[in-house]
Design an enzyme around this catalytic site. Sequence first.
Site, PDB file in Angstrom:
ATOM      1  N   GLY A  60       0.864  -1.417   0.049  1.00  0.00           N
ATOM      2  CA  GLY A  60      -0.255   0.053  -0.006  1.00  0.00           C
ATOM      3  C   GLY A  60       0.873   1.379   0.127  1.00  0.00           C
ATOM      4  O   GLY A  60       2.254   1.218   0.314  1.00  0.00           O
ATOM      5  N   GLY A 117       0.557   5.179   1.023  1.00  0.00           N
ATOM      6  CA  GLY A 117      -0.428   6.369   2.051  1.00  0.00           C
ATOM      7  C   GLY A 117      -0.229   7.668   1.488  1.00  0.00           C
ATOM      8  O   GLY A 117       0.503   7.790   0.595  1.00  0.00           O
ATOM      9  N   ALA A 118      -0.420   8.546   2.394  1.00  0.00           N
ATOM     10  CA  ALA A 118      -0.336  10.007   1.964  1.00  0.00           C
ATOM     11  C   ALA A 118       1.120  10.531   1.881  1.00  0.00           C
ATOM     12  O   ALA A 118       1.272  11.332   1.116  1.00  0.00           O
ATOM     13  CB  ALA A 118      -1.220  10.726   3.263  1.00  0.00           C
ATOM     14  N   PHE A 119       1.695   9.965   2.833  1.00  0.00           N
ATOM     15  CA  PHE A 119       3.343  10.322   2.834  1.00  0.00           C
ATOM     16  C   PHE A 119       4.113   8.907   3.025  1.00  0.00           C
ATOM     17  O   PHE A 119       4.927   8.939   3.884  1.00  0.00           O
ATOM     18  CB  PHE A 119       3.365  11.385   4.031  1.00  0.00           C
ATOM     19  CG  PHE A 119       2.640  12.610   3.586  1.00  0.00           C
ATOM     20  CD1 PHE A 119       3.204  13.560   2.578  1.00  0.00           C
ATOM     21  CD2 PHE A 119       1.575  12.829   4.289  1.00  0.00           C
ATOM     22  CE1 PHE A 119       2.460  14.618   2.449  1.00  0.00           C
ATOM     23  CE2 PHE A 119       0.819  13.899   4.163  1.00  0.00           C
ATOM     24  CZ  PHE A 119       1.191  14.925   3.051  1.00  0.00           C
ATOM     25  N   LYS A 167       6.154   0.350   7.531  1.00  0.00           N
ATOM     26  CA  LYS A 167       5.926   1.585   6.866  1.00  0.00           C
ATOM     27  C   LYS A 167       7.188   2.517   7.063  1.00  0.00           C
ATOM     28  O   LYS A 167       7.703   2.862   8.020  1.00  0.00           O
ATOM     29  CB  LYS A 167       4.449   2.430   7.815  1.00  0.00           C
ATOM     30  CG  LYS A 167       4.247   3.780   6.923  1.00  0.00           C
ATOM     31  CD  LYS A 167       3.030   4.088   7.416  1.00  0.00           C
ATOM     32  CE  LYS A 167       2.736   5.574   6.519  1.00  0.00           C
ATOM     33  NZ  LYS A 167       1.496   6.268   6.986  1.00  0.00           N
ATOM     34  N   ASP A 171      -8.661  12.128   6.354  1.00  0.00           N
ATOM     35  CA  ASP A 171      -8.721  11.405   5.192  1.00  0.00           C
ATOM     36  C   ASP A 171      -9.171   9.987   5.276  1.00  0.00           C
ATOM     37  O   ASP A 171      -8.775   8.942   4.937  1.00  0.00           O
ATOM     38  CB  ASP A 171      -7.093  11.117   4.830  1.00  0.00           C
ATOM     39  CG  ASP A 171      -6.863  10.727   3.358  1.00  0.00           C
ATOM     40  OD1 ASP A 171      -8.058  10.885   2.411  1.00  0.00           O
ATOM     41  OD2 ASP A 171      -5.882  10.347   2.949  1.00  0.00           O
TER      42      ASP A 171
END
Length: 413
Positions: free
Chosen positions: A47, A49-51, A69, A166
């Site tokens: 995945g 994500g935003a950042f 992450k 979000d």
Amino acid sequence: MSLSMSLMQCGGAITGAVGANQAQAALAAAAAHSSAQDAVQPDRPIGYGAFGVVWAVTDPRDGKRVALKKLPNVFQSLVSSKRVFRELKMLCFFKHDNVLSALDILQPPHLDFFQEIYVITELLQSDLHKIIVSPQHLSSDHIKVFLYQILRGLKYLHSARILHRDIKPGNLLVNSNCVLKICDFGLARVEEPDKNKHMTQEVVTQYYRAPEILMGARHYTNAVDIWSVGCIFGELLRRRILFQAQSPVQQLELITELLGTPTLEDMKYACEGARSHMLRRTPKPPSLTALYSLSSQATHEAVHLLCQMLVFDPDKRISVTDALAHPYLDEGRLRYHSCMCTCCYTTSAGMRHYTREFEPVTPHTFDDLWERKLTSVQQVKEEMRKFIAEQLNTSRVPLCINPQSAAFKSFAR
């Protein structure tokens, strides 16, 4: 009726820090334990994500699959470094069944080489977006349990004064037992009590963006998250995105086709240009009865709750606490606390003990005062490295990135 579902299933990129002989021995034992599993389940991206990017990897200490992450280029600017530090602090702060939290943080290098953060979290098999677009049947029980968990996790966040900003199906992770966790806090921030202070409008994926943000509101509240949940609720019923437009202007038009043209009072937080544009258009009456045609599961109770979430004026939008108390969620609450949660337990006599059936534990308010004290990138860098050192679990072998891993080059990109 069972709530279990058939969902998509999603050498190592992480390794123990080199040092003591005891650590080497522990790693060797863990490697032997997990070598067969590694051959079947290689490290891979799951995945974005935003950042950051998220990978499924194997923890060499126990052979368990976890999510890793990566938060890259952390110290490019003061704003970005503070944002990453805020997300990291939140992940370590969260302690709730329906909110993703940090299990561990990889040991950072020397301060001079400290450029990125790696956080380990629980690995869940799927997310709500994949489930919605799949051929998997979604019963009313599934929808109620999912919606109850989304709101339960959101109440925890809002109780800590945190706006997610979000909420969307892709940021709602789900495991094979239908347990749901809210994730991706790259855009999250603490509520701003001063209504005169401007807040960024570059938040929330467009399809789930509240009308006050679409209309240029300079200040908004946690009601923007409730609007997003309402859009997701409609999407669960319909199995398609509720408001799917090509532009923010068209997005607003789709909303007004359903809710009708807002009054001046409804638009009190909109910018002058957006209000003028709306008033020039031909007035439209609301067509909320169209919500009954979303699916056969759009019952009176479902539509009633949905209508309270999808309210143009954020001040009139239902709160997360009132949404959790809505009769539509009674069955979802009962099913969740009967067999899925960790807050309730079964006694030796076989009786189910409900410790927190209706409400999640209210957390302490998330502290963001530190942000004002940090005025340079170097300060943030030093404080972040110090924070990570304090968070590291000293009872376990610390982890770091393995540059010899076959996945390292791809992961580093």
